[in-house]
Design an enzyme around this catalytic site. Structure first.
Site, PDB file in Angstrom:
ATOM      1  N   ASP A  88      48.862  18.392  17.464  1.00  0.00           N
ATOM      2  CA  ASP A  88      48.062  17.390  16.765  1.00  0.00           C
ATOM      3  C   ASP A  88      47.571  16.378  17.802  1.00  0.00           C
ATOM      4  OD1 ASP A  88      46.994  16.060  14.571  1.00  0.00           O
ATOM      5  OD2 ASP A  88      48.843  15.013  14.100  1.00  0.00           O
ATOM      6  N   GLU A 109      55.566  25.565  18.979  1.00  0.00           N
ATOM      7  CA  GLU A 109      55.260  24.465  18.070  1.00  0.00           C
ATOM      8  C   GLU A 109      54.596  25.015  16.812  1.00  0.00           C
ATOM      9  OE1 GLU A 109      55.786  21.561  17.476  1.00  0.00           O
ATOM     10  OE2 GLU A 109      55.623  20.173  19.147  1.00  0.00           O
ATOM     11  N   ASP A 110      54.780  24.321  15.702  1.00  0.00           N
ATOM     12  CA  ASP A 110      54.011  24.702  14.512  1.00  0.00           C
ATOM     13  C   ASP A 110      52.580  24.191  14.640  1.00  0.00           C
ATOM     14  OD1 ASP A 110      54.908  22.116  14.338  1.00  0.00           O
ATOM     15  OD2 ASP A 110      55.376  22.185  12.206  1.00  0.00           O
ATOM     16  N   ARG A 134      57.899  22.694   3.336  1.00  0.00           N
ATOM     17  CA  ARG A 134      58.070  23.523   4.532  1.00  0.00           C
ATOM     18  C   ARG A 134      58.199  25.000   4.189  1.00  0.00           C
ATOM     19  NH1 ARG A 134      59.157  20.152   8.985  1.00  0.00           N
ATOM     20  NH2 ARG A 134      60.411  18.320   8.547  1.00  0.00           N
ATOM     21  N   LYS A 155      61.640  20.243  13.202  1.00  0.00           N
ATOM     22  CA  LYS A 155      62.024  21.396  12.430  1.00  0.00           C
ATOM     23  C   LYS A 155      60.856  22.328  12.154  1.00  0.00           C
ATOM     24  CE  LYS A 155      64.024  18.553   9.072  1.00  0.00           C
ATOM     25  NZ  LYS A 155      64.434  17.251   9.532  1.00  0.00           N
ATOM     26  N   PHE A 178      45.003  17.519   6.343  1.00  0.00           N
ATOM     27  CA  PHE A 178      46.469  17.408   6.305  1.00  0.00           C
ATOM     28  C   PHE A 178      47.038  18.677   5.701  1.00  0.00           C
ATOM     29  CE2 PHE A 178      50.715  16.258   5.522  1.00  0.00           C
ATOM     30  CZ  PHE A 178      51.008  15.244   6.417  1.00  0.00           C
ATOM     31  N   VAL A 179      47.697  19.457   6.561  1.00  0.00           N
ATOM     32  CA  VAL A 179      48.205  20.757   6.091  1.00  0.00           C
ATOM     33  C   VAL A 179      49.729  20.761   6.009  1.00  0.00           C
ATOM     34  CG1 VAL A 179      46.273  22.240   6.741  1.00  0.00           C
ATOM     35  CG2 VAL A 179      47.955  21.595   8.475  1.00  0.00           C
TER      36      VAL A 179
HETATM   37  C1  PRP Z   1      55.214  17.597  14.098  1.00  0.00           C
HETATM   38  C2  PRP Z   1      55.002  18.999  14.622  1.00  0.00           C
HETATM   39  C3  PRP Z   1      54.954  18.834  16.103  1.00  0.00           C
HETATM   40  C4  PRP Z   1      54.360  17.452  16.259  1.00  0.00           C
HETATM   41  C5  PRP Z   1      52.934  17.565  16.597  1.00  0.00           C
HETATM   42  O1  PRP Z   1      56.555  17.338  14.108  1.00  0.00           O
HETATM   43  O2  PRP Z   1      56.052  19.844  14.233  1.00  0.00           O
HETATM   44  O3  PRP Z   1      56.233  18.886  16.679  1.00  0.00           O
HETATM   45  O4  PRP Z   1      54.516  16.765  15.012  1.00  0.00           O
HETATM   46  O5  PRP Z   1      52.337  16.321  16.595  1.00  0.00           O
HETATM   47  P1  PRP Z   1      51.737  15.624  17.880  1.00  0.00           P
HETATM   48  O6  PRP Z   1      50.873  16.648  18.582  1.00  0.00           O
HETATM   49  O7  PRP Z   1      50.929  14.509  17.281  1.00  0.00           O
HETATM   50  O8  PRP Z   1      52.859  15.140  18.723  1.00  0.00           O
HETATM   51  P2  PRP Z   1      57.239  16.132  13.315  1.00  0.00           P
HETATM   52  O9  PRP Z   1      57.447  15.017  14.270  1.00  0.00           O
HETATM   53  O10 PRP Z   1      56.462  15.830  12.076  1.00  0.00           O
HETATM   54  O11 PRP Z   1      58.661  16.738  12.974  1.00  0.00           O
HETATM   55  P3  PRP Z   1      59.015  18.040  12.107  1.00  0.00           P
HETATM   56  O12 PRP Z   1      58.641  19.249  12.936  1.00  0.00           O
HETATM   57  O13 PRP Z   1      60.488  17.943  11.886  1.00  0.00           O
HETATM   58  O14 PRP Z   1      58.213  17.972  10.833  1.00  0.00           O
END
Ligand code: PRP
Length: 180
Positions: free
Chosen positions: A105, A101-102, A167, A45, A154-155
């Site tokens: 990581d 992507e947001d 969010r 999301k 951690f943001v």
């Molecule tokens: C987060 C973020 C990316 C992903 C990045 O999503 O939105 O999609 O993790 O992390 P990575 O590079 O380690 O794979 P999350 O799984 O937390 O779901 P969300 O977007 O619903 O919060």
């Protein structure tokens, strides 16, 4: 006192700076795909806020779709596994696809999704992310359009959550700021 302050969050990137960068990234996309259509794919999301703002700043024919993958939290890193929860509504063959992507990581999510999307034969495939934390990478992934490169903090906010909270914050904030 605003909610974020009451929660002890520290602003890392203010909304005005996010807006400015989103406009700059959108201008770059508009230049790169001049005269063409782009198809934005948001990863649910977290990416929905960035995608919504980015799409409105792109001065081209633009369509959107969403995809969701399983989030294993910490175990995702150790297992290195990503699983599709919700697939796209539409076929991407022949389209200029930009995965949105947001945050990048560990890179596991984007690495997996780029692989899946490439198999579907888009005309071009690019990766946009508001935030990039290159120091955390486990899989090699490079964004084509990056808003901000940040250190390993951690943001939350502007789509990013902690246990589904925060969010909706306009700023990107640090969750556990170290006291100075
Ligand atoms: C987060 C973020 C990316 C992903 C990045 O999503 O939105 O999609 O993790 O992390 P990575 O590079 O380690 O794979 P999350 O799984 O937390 O779901 P969300 O977007 O619903 O919060």
């Amino acid at each position: 006192m605003p909610f974020a302050r009451r929660e002890g969050l520290k602003v890392r990137i203010r909304h005005a700076d996010i807006e400015r960068r989103v406009r700059a990234v959108a201008r770059q996309i508009t230049r790169d795909f001049k005269g063409q259509r782009v198809h934005l794919i948001g990863v649910l999301k977290g990416a929905c806020f960035f995608l919504a703002d980015l799409a409105r700043e792109i001065d081209l024919e633009t369509s959107i779709d969403f995809i969701a993958v399983a989030s294993y939290g910490k175990t995702k890193e150790s297992s290195g596994q990503v699983r599709m929860l919700k697939d796209l509504d539409n076929n991407v063959a022949g389209l200029n696809v930009i995965l949105v992507e947001d945050i990048l990581d560990t890179g596991l999510t984007a690495n997996y999704l780029l692989r899946v999307l490439r198999q579907r034969r888009p005309k071009t495939l690019k990766l946009a992310a508001l935030l990039d934390k290159p120091s955390r990478r486990l899989k090699p992934v490079e964004g084509n359009y990056i808003g901000f490169t940040i250190p390993n903090e951690f943001v939350v906010g502007y789509g990013l959550d902690y246990a589904e909270r925060y969010r909706n914050l306009k700023d990107v904030c640090i969750l556990h700021p170290t006291p100075r």
